[in-house]
Design an enzyme around this catalytic site. Structure first.
Site, mmCIF file in Angstrom:
data_model
loop_
_atom_site.group_PDB
_atom_site.id
_atom_site.type_symbol
_atom_site.label_atom_id
_atom_site.label_comp_id
_atom_site.label_asym_id
_atom_site.label_seq_id
_atom_site.Cartn_x
_atom_site.Cartn_y
_atom_site.Cartn_z
ATOM 1 N N LYS A 15 0.824 -1.217 0.000
ATOM 2 C CA LYS A 15 0.000 0.000 0.000
ATOM 3 C C LYS A 15 0.855 1.263 0.000
ATOM 4 C CE LYS A 15 -2.177 -0.951 3.878
ATOM 5 N NZ LYS A 15 -1.618 -2.266 4.256
ATOM 6 N N ARG A 89 -9.486 0.795 9.302
ATOM 7 C CA ARG A 89 -9.053 -0.563 9.635
ATOM 8 C C ARG A 89 -10.076 -1.295 10.488
ATOM 9 N NH1 ARG A 89 -3.285 0.646 9.006
ATOM 10 N NH2 ARG A 89 -2.024 -1.235 9.159
ATOM 11 N N ARG A 128 11.877 -5.815 4.681
ATOM 12 C CA ARG A 128 11.588 -4.405 4.404
ATOM 13 C C ARG A 128 12.538 -3.476 5.154
ATOM 14 N NH1 ARG A 128 5.584 -2.106 4.716
ATOM 15 N NH2 ARG A 128 5.582 -2.723 6.898
ATOM 16 N N ARG A 161 11.523 -1.055 10.619
ATOM 17 C CA ARG A 161 10.476 -0.653 11.565
ATOM 18 C C ARG A 161 10.439 -1.613 12.744
ATOM 19 N NH1 ARG A 161 5.071 0.203 8.098
ATOM 20 N NH2 ARG A 161 4.267 -0.951 9.874
ATOM 21 N N ARG A 172 -0.392 -8.198 13.916
ATOM 22 C CA ARG A 172 -0.937 -7.327 12.858
ATOM 23 C C ARG A 172 -1.807 -8.122 11.880
ATOM 24 N NH1 ARG A 172 4.572 -5.094 10.996
ATOM 25 N NH2 ARG A 172 3.505 -4.111 9.243
HETATM 26 P P1 ADP Z 1 1.176 -1.836 7.769
HETATM 27 O O1 ADP Z 1 0.070 -1.669 6.765
HETATM 28 O O2 ADP Z 1 2.462 -2.277 7.160
HETATM 29 O O3 ADP Z 1 0.787 -2.709 8.933
HETATM 30 P P2 ADP Z 1 0.932 0.974 8.715
HETATM 31 O O4 ADP Z 1 2.068 1.901 8.571
HETATM 32 O O5 ADP Z 1 -0.297 1.228 7.941
HETATM 33 O O6 ADP Z 1 1.547 -0.465 8.445
HETATM 34 O O7 ADP Z 1 0.506 0.900 10.270
HETATM 35 C C1 ADP Z 1 1.438 0.661 11.276
HETATM 36 C C2 ADP Z 1 0.744 0.575 12.646
HETATM 37 O O8 ADP Z 1 0.122 1.845 12.940
HETATM 38 C C3 ADP Z 1 -0.404 -0.431 12.734
HETATM 39 O O9 ADP Z 1 0.061 -1.731 13.031
HETATM 40 C C4 ADP Z 1 -1.220 0.166 13.884
HETATM 41 O O10 ADP Z 1 -0.616 -0.089 15.130
HETATM 42 C C5 ADP Z 1 -1.116 1.665 13.619
HETATM 43 N N1 ADP Z 1 -2.218 2.123 12.744
HETATM 44 C C6 ADP Z 1 -2.098 2.600 11.485
HETATM 45 N N2 ADP Z 1 -3.304 2.895 10.952
HETATM 46 C C7 ADP Z 1 -4.215 2.590 11.908
HETATM 47 C C8 ADP Z 1 -5.638 2.625 11.989
HETATM 48 N N3 ADP Z 1 -6.375 3.047 10.938
HETATM 49 N N4 ADP Z 1 -6.237 2.233 13.132
HETATM 50 C C9 ADP Z 1 -5.526 1.802 14.173
HETATM 51 N N5 ADP Z 1 -4.180 1.703 14.180
HETATM 52 C C10 ADP Z 1 -3.526 2.090 13.059
#
Ligand code: ADP
Ligand code: ZN
Length: 215
Positions: A15, A89, A128, A161, A172
């Site tokens: 994404k 999410r 990554r 990360r 996750r």
């Molecule tokens: P990825 O898609 O690789 O898991 P992101 O950068 O989108 O990574 O998100 C990293 C972390 O940030 C998530 O695991 C969560 O802890 C938090 N996070 C991001 N977006 C949301 C969301 N919409 N709701 C709740 N937590 C979020």
């Protein structure tokens, strides 16, 4: 041109990489993950709160997440079109977004879902690396920088990360399967959902989706 877009898919589906490329089409890129990581780096109250959840792989609470998106969506650059990456999410977030986009009169026009199998997600996330300065994504095997550990674009240092480890990734993926995946039905029911196979090169995926958004 479709303008207000949600990018969905499991962690590691690509994404972020795709979203950064799509910015060249004039979208405001809204990544809740990037916003949280920025807040953590800056040591703000938001960052301190979010970090507790993120490092374990848990979701940041809905009210907090919805709050930052609400503020971001009302900014001027979103008027040309926005690309939500990592939000919504949960069902609560999706419902809040529906209200929010109604209020500001910027309705979601399409939902792009990136399909990817779990074995590949694990491979992508384990390898990554990300630029500390500009956020550009790399992979230790399939998307190597020209110089080891250094960003091609800005010479920033690459890092891993702290939620890209086996334990946090399991959490996750679990949240994805139980809380986020059901949103596909939510958007399917609204006639907005489109699936794309993300097991192609990042260039091919960009071309396919850019074409779709322009159609
Ligand atoms: P990825 O898609 O690789 O898991 P992101 O950068 O989108 O990574 O998100 C990293 C972390 O940030 C998530 O695991 C969560 O802890 C938090 N996070 C991001 N977006 C949301 C969301 N919409 N709701 C709740 N937590 C979020
Ligand atoms: Zn960089």
């Amino acid at each position: 041109m479709k303008r207000n877009i949600i990018l969905m898919g499991p962690p590691g589906a690509g994404k972020g990489t795709l979203a950064k490329k799509l910015m060249s089409l004039g979208f405001a890129h809204i990544s809740t993950g990037d916003m949280f990581r920025k807040a953590i780096k800056a040591g703000t109250a938001l960052g301190q709160l979010a970090e507790q959840f993120i490092k374990r792989g848990d979701l940041v609470p809905d009210d907090v997440t919805i709050g930052i998106v609400k503020e971001r969506l009302s900014q001027d650059d979103c008027a040309q079109g926005f690309l939500l990456d990592g939000f919504p999410r949960t069902l609560v977030q999706a419902e809040a977004l529906e209200e929010l986009t109604k209020e500001i009169n910027r309705p979601i026009e399409t939902v792009v879902n990136l399909d990817c199998n779990e074995k590949e997600l694990v491979r992508r996330i384990a390898g990554r690396r990300i630029c500390k300065v500009c956020g550009a994504p790399y992979h230790i095997e399939t998307l190597k920088p020209k110089i080891d550990g250094i960003c091609d674009l800005c010479s920033g240092l690459l890092y891993q990360r702290n939620d890209d480890n086996e334990e946090a990734l399991k959490v996750r993926l679990d949240h994805y399967n139980h809380q986020t995946k059901p949103l596909l039905d939510f958007y399917q029911a609204r006639g907005l959902l489109h699936h794309f196979n993300s097991l192609v090169s990042s260039e091919a995926l960009f071309d396919e989706i850019a074409q779709f958004l322009k159609s």
